[in-house]
Design a protein around this motif. Structure first.
Motif, mmCIF file in Angstrom:
data_model
loop_
_atom_site.group_PDB
_atom_site.id
_atom_site.type_symbol
_atom_site.label_atom_id
_atom_site.label_comp_id
_atom_site.label_asym_id
_atom_site.label_seq_id
_atom_site.Cartn_x
_atom_site.Cartn_y
_atom_site.Cartn_z
ATOM 1 N N LEU A 75 0.834 -1.196 0.000
ATOM 2 C CA LEU A 75 0.000 0.000 0.000
ATOM 3 C C LEU A 75 0.870 1.247 0.000
ATOM 4 C CD1 LEU A 75 -2.622 -0.919 2.769
ATOM 5 C CD2 LEU A 75 -2.986 -1.009 0.294
ATOM 6 N N GLU A 76 0.321 2.323 -0.546
ATOM 7 C CA GLU A 76 0.900 3.656 -0.402
ATOM 8 C C GLU A 76 -0.077 4.470 0.444
ATOM 9 O OE1 GLU A 76 1.766 5.441 -4.143
ATOM 10 O OE2 GLU A 76 3.286 3.951 -4.683
ATOM 11 N N TYR A 77 0.453 5.131 1.440
ATOM 12 C CA TYR A 77 -0.357 5.881 2.406
ATOM 13 C C TYR A 77 0.141 7.309 2.375
ATOM 14 C CZ TYR A 77 -2.485 6.847 7.022
ATOM 15 O OH TYR A 77 -3.228 7.350 8.074
ATOM 16 N N THR A 78 -0.633 8.198 1.771
ATOM 17 C CA THR A 78 -0.145 9.520 1.419
ATOM 18 C C THR A 78 -1.024 10.630 1.984
ATOM 19 O OG1 THR A 78 0.515 8.534 -0.695
ATOM 20 C CG2 THR A 78 0.653 10.924 -0.521
ATOM 21 N N ARG A 79 -0.393 11.652 2.487
ATOM 22 C CA ARG A 79 -1.135 12.807 3.001
ATOM 23 C C ARG A 79 -1.787 13.561 1.848
ATOM 24 N NH1 ARG A 79 1.157 17.851 6.712
ATOM 25 N NH2 ARG A 79 -0.747 19.116 6.592
ATOM 26 N N ILE A 80 -3.035 13.950 2.064
ATOM 27 C CA ILE A 80 -3.752 14.746 1.070
ATOM 28 C C ILE A 80 -3.422 16.215 1.334
ATOM 29 C CG2 ILE A 80 -6.004 15.366 0.112
ATOM 30 C CD1 ILE A 80 -7.070 12.727 1.275
ATOM 31 N N PRO A 81 -2.891 16.925 0.350
ATOM 32 C CA PRO A 81 -2.503 18.325 0.563
ATOM 33 C C PRO A 81 -3.693 19.209 0.931
ATOM 34 C CG PRO A 81 -1.587 17.460 -1.484
ATOM 35 C CD PRO A 81 -2.588 16.462 -1.005
ATOM 36 N N HIS A 82 -3.401 20.224 1.743
ATOM 37 C CA HIS A 82 -4.366 21.291 2.060
ATOM 38 C C HIS A 82 -5.628 20.777 2.749
ATOM 39 C CE1 HIS A 82 -1.637 23.296 -0.645
ATOM 40 N NE2 HIS A 82 -2.095 22.633 -1.692
ATOM 41 N N THR A 83 -5.482 19.779 3.619
ATOM 42 C CA THR A 83 -6.635 19.306 4.387
ATOM 43 C C THR A 83 -6.437 19.636 5.857
ATOM 44 O OG1 THR A 83 -5.592 17.110 4.567
ATOM 45 C CG2 THR A 83 -7.236 17.424 2.828
ATOM 46 N N GLU A 84 -7.483 20.102 6.504
ATOM 47 C CA GLU A 84 -7.457 20.436 7.919
ATOM 48 C C GLU A 84 -8.783 20.021 8.547
ATOM 49 O OE1 GLU A 84 -5.961 21.272 11.342
ATOM 50 O OE2 GLU A 84 -4.783 21.651 9.535
ATOM 51 N N PRO A 85 -8.812 19.034 9.454
ATOM 52 C CA PRO A 85 -7.634 18.304 9.946
ATOM 53 C C PRO A 85 -6.983 17.465 8.853
ATOM 54 C CG PRO A 85 -9.655 17.237 10.666
ATOM 55 C CD PRO A 85 -10.068 18.523 10.033
ATOM 56 N N SER A 137 4.180 10.437 -6.668
ATOM 57 C CA SER A 137 5.570 10.884 -6.697
ATOM 58 C C SER A 137 5.687 12.383 -6.499
ATOM 59 C CB SER A 137 6.222 10.485 -8.032
ATOM 60 O OG SER A 137 5.577 11.105 -9.104
ATOM 61 N N SER A 138 4.602 13.140 -6.843
ATOM 62 C CA SER A 138 4.665 14.585 -6.737
ATOM 63 C C SER A 138 4.674 15.056 -5.298
ATOM 64 C CB SER A 138 3.474 15.220 -7.478
ATOM 65 O OG SER A 138 2.266 14.864 -6.836
ATOM 66 N N HIS A 139 4.109 14.227 -4.389
ATOM 67 C CA HIS A 139 4.173 14.613 -2.987
ATOM 68 C C HIS A 139 4.526 13.419 -2.105
ATOM 69 C CE1 HIS A 139 -0.004 13.519 -3.907
ATOM 70 N NE2 HIS A 139 -0.132 13.160 -2.627
ATOM 71 N N ALA A 140 5.510 12.620 -2.616
ATOM 72 C CA ALA A 140 5.920 11.412 -1.879
ATOM 73 C C ALA A 140 6.552 11.737 -0.550
ATOM 74 C CB ALA A 140 6.911 10.604 -2.729
ATOM 75 N N SER A 141 7.090 12.947 -0.435
ATOM 76 C CA SER A 141 7.757 13.310 0.821
ATOM 77 C C SER A 141 6.801 13.384 1.980
ATOM 78 C CB SER A 141 8.461 14.672 0.654
ATOM 79 O OG SER A 141 7.510 15.663 0.336
ATOM 80 N N THR A 142 5.490 13.439 1.678
ATOM 81 C CA THR A 142 4.505 13.524 2.752
ATOM 82 C C THR A 142 3.991 12.162 3.150
ATOM 83 O OG1 THR A 142 2.702 13.816 1.167
ATOM 84 C CG2 THR A 142 3.749 15.795 2.009
#
Length: 278
Positions: free
Chosen positions: A202-212, A270-275
């Motif tokens: 699995l890849e578990y990735t943060r969704i940008p600009h979400t709060e919480p 890959s565009s936001h893999a750092s998250t």
């Protein structure tokens, strides 16, 4: 007397993540210092070693990868060079070439570099049989594999990307609550977000600009290579007592070998893999 407050789960998770990222960064830095030897450098290196020495080092590499594969943990080139190859790094390409040949001829496995950027290897089944039959994850043969199949099925049926809460809601319907310790799986959330992710199912990735903060799941590199989508659809048919062909879009994708949605997901990742959580 004032009691010291225990760190919250969020704080502990953040500390654990920082430590994990620190180890990853160290390995990446070590890999940067390693330059892949040219063919002429390899040849000169081989001239300084006996065939027995190269064979012995190759056997050590094979053993190391096999041990890692028991837990489905991908192997980084950096750790191979640092822990096993060591002073034989000038002949690293030759050692890997021989290791690949041993895996194929002796074990019927294929050593695959799933992440050329970070140089990460996994073993996959190399039998000359149809994909569904050759898949190392043939069917939910044990509870944890069944758990993985359910999650992969949800992601596949929803188009390749699923928000975290959709996964948890699905598992709750199956009486697997990520907020409670499970008799079979233990910490369900940890198994899904750490173990399956570390194994690259699995890849578990943060969704940008979400709060919480919110996260989403995709199939990982290992799932793409080991798990047949036709097999997943068959699993869904059995689960819902329904003909797999009734899901026409998914059926076409599973039986035409189309993986465009998964490839698109990987490129987005890959565009936001750092998250991503490791």
């Amino acid at each position: 007397m004032t009691q010291r407050k225990r760190p919250s789960n969020t704080l502990r998770l953040s500390q654990s993540k920082r430590q994990s990222n620190s180890v990853m960064t160290q390995e990446e830095d070590e890999d940067v210092t390693f330059t892949q030897p040219s063919s002429s450098q390899v040849q000169r290196g081989l001239e300084k070693l006996t065939p027995a020495q190269v064979d012995q080092k190759t056997a050590e590499v094979v053993q190391y990868i096999l041990v890692k594969d028991q837990k489905k943990i991908p192997v980084r080139r950096a750790e191979l060079v640092k822990n096993i190859v060591k002073d034989y790094r000038t002949v690293y390409p030759e050692i890997i070439k021989r290791a690949k040949r041993i895996f194929e001829q002796v074990f019927g496995l294929k050593l695959v570099e799933i992440d050329p950027k970070n140089h990460m290897y996994i073993l996959v089944n190399n039998l000359d049989t149809p994909a569904a039959a050759a898949s190392p994850v043939k069917c939910p043969s044990n509870p944890k594999t069944g758990l993985l199949f359910v999650i992969l099925s949800v992601i596949f049926m929803k188009g390749g990307i699923v928000r975290e809460n959709q996964i948890w809601n699905t598992l709750k319907k199956l009486r697997v609550d990520p907020g409670q310790r499970h008799e079979e799986f233990g910490d369900v959330r940890k198994v899904v977000t750490e173990e399956f992710v570390r194994q690259r199912y699995l890849e578990y990735t943060r969704i940008p600009h979400t709060e919480p903060i919110e996260y989403e799941f995709r199939w990982g590199h290992r799932a793409d290579m080991e798990v047949s989508k036709a097999q997943i659809l068959e699993f869904m048919g059995q689960l819902h007592e329904q003909d797999p062909r009734s899901w026409s879009q998914q059926y076409r994708e599973a039986h035409t070998g189309s993986s465009s949605s998964q490839n698109a997901s990987s490129s987005q990742t890959s565009s936001h893999a750092s998250t991503s959580r490791k």
